[in-house]
Enzyme design. Structure first.
Site, PDB file in Angstrom:
ATOM      1  N   TYR A 149      38.898  45.174  19.865  1.00 25.79           N
ATOM      2  CA  TYR A 149      38.335  45.744  21.102  1.00 25.79           C
ATOM      3  C   TYR A 149      37.397  44.744  21.780  1.00 25.79           C
ATOM      4  CZ  TYR A 149      35.920  49.361  23.896  1.00 25.79           C
ATOM      5  OH  TYR A 149      35.373  50.120  24.909  1.00 25.79           O
ATOM      6  N   LYS A 186      37.999  43.215  25.505  1.00 28.41           N
ATOM      7  CA  LYS A 186      37.033  43.408  26.590  1.00 28.41           C
ATOM      8  C   LYS A 186      36.457  42.073  27.066  1.00 28.41           C
ATOM      9  CE  LYS A 186      37.336  47.916  26.908  1.00 28.41           C
ATOM     10  NZ  LYS A 186      37.993  48.508  28.089  1.00 28.41           N
TER      11      LYS A 186
HETATM   12  P1  NAP Z   1      38.652  58.236  26.475  1.00 31.65           P
HETATM   13  O1  NAP Z   1      37.857  59.463  26.736  1.00 31.65           O
HETATM   14  O2  NAP Z   1      39.217  58.005  25.112  1.00 31.65           O
HETATM   15  O3  NAP Z   1      39.824  58.148  27.565  1.00 31.65           O
HETATM   16  C1  NAP Z   1      40.740  57.101  27.510  1.00 31.65           C
HETATM   17  C2  NAP Z   1      41.647  57.167  28.714  1.00 31.65           C
HETATM   18  O4  NAP Z   1      42.561  56.059  28.670  1.00 31.65           O
HETATM   19  C3  NAP Z   1      42.491  58.427  28.752  1.00 31.65           C
HETATM   20  O5  NAP Z   1      42.565  58.886  30.077  1.00 31.65           O
HETATM   21  C4  NAP Z   1      43.862  57.960  28.270  1.00 31.65           C
HETATM   22  O6  NAP Z   1      44.943  58.711  28.812  1.00 31.65           O
HETATM   23  C5  NAP Z   1      43.900  56.544  28.801  1.00 31.65           C
HETATM   24  N1  NAP Z   1      44.813  55.669  28.065  1.00 31.65           N
HETATM   25  C6  NAP Z   1      44.726  55.270  26.770  1.00 31.65           C
HETATM   26  N2  NAP Z   1      45.771  54.504  26.441  1.00 31.65           N
HETATM   27  C7  NAP Z   1      46.551  54.410  27.546  1.00 31.65           C
HETATM   28  C8  NAP Z   1      47.781  53.772  27.849  1.00 31.65           C
HETATM   29  N3  NAP Z   1      48.478  53.074  26.929  1.00 31.65           N
HETATM   30  N4  NAP Z   1      48.291  53.889  29.102  1.00 31.65           N
HETATM   31  C9  NAP Z   1      47.615  54.601  30.047  1.00 31.65           C
HETATM   32  N5  NAP Z   1      46.462  55.231  29.816  1.00 31.65           N
HETATM   33  C10 NAP Z   1      45.934  55.147  28.575  1.00 31.65           C
HETATM   34  O7  NAP Z   1      37.809  56.909  26.788  1.00 31.65           O
HETATM   35  P2  NAP Z   1      36.448  56.677  27.604  1.00 31.65           P
HETATM   36  O8  NAP Z   1      35.340  56.684  26.636  1.00 31.65           O
HETATM   37  O9  NAP Z   1      36.410  57.511  28.809  1.00 31.65           O
HETATM   38  O10 NAP Z   1      36.673  55.138  27.991  1.00 31.65           O
HETATM   39  C11 NAP Z   1      37.191  54.733  29.251  1.00 31.65           C
HETATM   40  C12 NAP Z   1      37.068  53.211  29.333  1.00 31.65           C
HETATM   41  O11 NAP Z   1      35.701  52.846  29.154  1.00 31.65           O
HETATM   42  C13 NAP Z   1      37.839  52.466  28.249  1.00 31.65           C
HETATM   43  O12 NAP Z   1      38.382  51.279  28.768  1.00 31.65           O
HETATM   44  C14 NAP Z   1      36.783  52.157  27.229  1.00 31.65           C
HETATM   45  O13 NAP Z   1      37.103  51.024  26.462  1.00 31.65           O
HETATM   46  C15 NAP Z   1      35.586  51.896  28.133  1.00 31.65           C
HETATM   47  N6  NAP Z   1      34.300  52.036  27.460  1.00 31.65           N
HETATM   48  C16 NAP Z   1      33.925  53.212  26.896  1.00 31.65           C
HETATM   49  C17 NAP Z   1      32.694  53.293  26.263  1.00 31.65           C
HETATM   50  C18 NAP Z   1      32.197  54.552  25.623  1.00 31.65           C
HETATM   51  O14 NAP Z   1      31.149  54.511  24.976  1.00 31.65           O
HETATM   52  N7  NAP Z   1      32.868  55.677  25.763  1.00 31.65           N
HETATM   53  C19 NAP Z   1      31.859  52.169  26.203  1.00 31.65           C
HETATM   54  C20 NAP Z   1      32.280  50.985  26.781  1.00 31.65           C
HETATM   55  C21 NAP Z   1      33.509  50.936  27.424  1.00 31.65           C
HETATM   56  P3  NAP Z   1      45.421  60.149  28.166  1.00 31.65           P
HETATM   57  O15 NAP Z   1      44.193  60.999  28.060  1.00 31.65           O
HETATM   58  O16 NAP Z   1      46.390  60.696  29.151  1.00 31.65           O
HETATM   59  O17 NAP Z   1      46.028  59.816  26.853  1.00 31.65           O
END
Ligand code: NAP
Length: 248
Positions: free
Chosen positions: A154, A158
C-alpha cells in the site's frame, strides 16, 4: 461553485469517495459515482444526491482492468458530454509484514490503487486536454509519504500515485489541467474499521488535533482542489491527517 461541471469519483459507493461525491454534488457538479462490488451502496449515494436536488449516476467498473476504466470515463462523456473533474479515490489494502507478503497481495494492491488511477487519469486527460481545462485529484495516503509497517504494498502504491501526480501535473499543465494529490491520515471508514483497536488507540494518541479523521475532512480538501480558487495549484500533496505525520 462547480455549477455544471462533470465529476467522476471512483470508489464513490462508500467512505471517503461517498463523501467526495456528495460534497461535489452539493457544490453543483454532476457526478458519476464509480463502484466495483457494492451496487446497492452506490445507488444509495445516487438516490441521496438526487433527493437533495443534485444530478448523479452510478457506473460499475473494476479499475484493475484498463477497458473498464476507459468505459467509466466514456460513460461520463456519453451521459454528460464532458469530464471536468476526476477524483481517483478507489483503493484497497491487503496488509501484512514484508517477509510474509504474498506476491498476489503485493500485485493486487498495486493494481487496485495505482494501475486503476493511471488508467482513469490517462482516459480523462484526453478530453480534458481537448477542452483545455480539467481537475484531477488523486487520493494517496500518508503511508505513501512516511511508509507504514505492515503496508509495504500500500505504501509503495500510494508513493507511486504521488509520483504519477507530479509527472502528470508537469505534462498536462500547459493546457490548464491541474493534477494534485490528497494524502489522508487515519479516516474512519470500512477500510480502517478492520484494524485492531489497540492500533487505532495508538494512532489517536499521536494526532495533535485529538480525533481521528472523517470522510468529510478529506472531501473538503478535494472540493478545494477541484474549485476555481485552486486554479494555480498543481503537482502538490495536501496532507489531511490532523497533524499525525507532522508530529511523527
Ligand atoms: P473503503 O471504505 O474501503 O472504500 C473503498 C472504495 O474503493 C469502495 O467504493 C470500493 O468499491 C472501491 N474499490 C476498491 N477496489 C476497487 C476496484 N478494483 N475497482 C473499482 N473500485 C474499487 O475505503 P476508504 O477508506 O473510503 O478509502 C478511499 C481511498 O482513500 C482509498 O484510496 C484509500 O487508500 C484512501 N485512504 C484511506 C484512508 C483511511 O484511513 N480510510 C487513509 C488514507 C488514504 P465497492 O464498495 O463497490 O467495492
Amino acid at each position: 461553485m462547480l455549477d455544471g461541471a462533470v465529476a467522476v469519483v471512483t470508489g464513490g459507493s462508500r467512505g471517503i469517495g461517498r463523501a467526495v461525491a456528495e460534497t461535489l454534488a452539493r457544490s453543483g457538479a454532476r457526478v458519476v459515482v464509480g463502484y466495483h462490488s457494492q451496487a446497492e451502496a452506490a445507488q444509495e449515494v445516487v438516490d441521496g444526491i438526487t433527493a437533495a436536488g443534485g444530478v448523479a449516476v452510478a457506473h460499475r467498473a473494476d479499475l484493475r482492468e484498463r477497458a473498464q476504466a476507459d468505459a467509466l470515463i466514456g460513460a461520463a462523456q456519453a451521459r454528460f458530454g464532458r469530464v471536468d473533474i476526476l477524483v481517483n479515490n478507489a483503493g484497497r489494502t491487503m496488509d501484512g509484514l514484508l517477509l510474509r507478503m504474498r506476491d498476489d497481495d503485493w500485485s493486487e494492491v498495486l493494481r487496485a490503487d495505482l494501475d486503476g488511477a493511471f488508467f482513469c487519469l490517462r482516459a480523462a486527460a484526453r478530453p480534458m486536454l481537448r477542452q483545455r481545462s480539467g481537475r484531477i485529484v488523486n487520493i494517496a495516503s500518508v503511508a505513501g509519504l512516511v511508509g507504514n509497517a505492515g503496508q509495504a504494498n500500500y505504501s509503495a502504491a500510494k508513493a507511486g500515485l504521488i509520483g504519477l501526480t507530479r509527472a502528470a501535473a508537469a505534462e498536462l499543465g500547459s493546457r490548464q489541467v491541474t493534477v494534485n494529490a490528497v494524502a489522508p491520515g487515519w479516516i474512519e471508514t470500512d477500510m480502517t474499521a478492520a484494524v485492531p483497536a489497540a492500533v487505532r488507540e495508538s494512532v489517536l494518541g499521536r494526532v495533535p488535533l485529538g480525533r481521528l479523521g472523517r470522510p468529510e475532512d478529506v472531501a473538503q480538501a478535494v472540493l478545494f482542489l477541484a474549485s476555481p480558487g485552486a486554479a494555480y495549484i498543481t503537482g502538490t500533496v495536501l496532507v489531511v491527517d490532523g497533524g499525525l505525520t507532522m508530529a511523527g
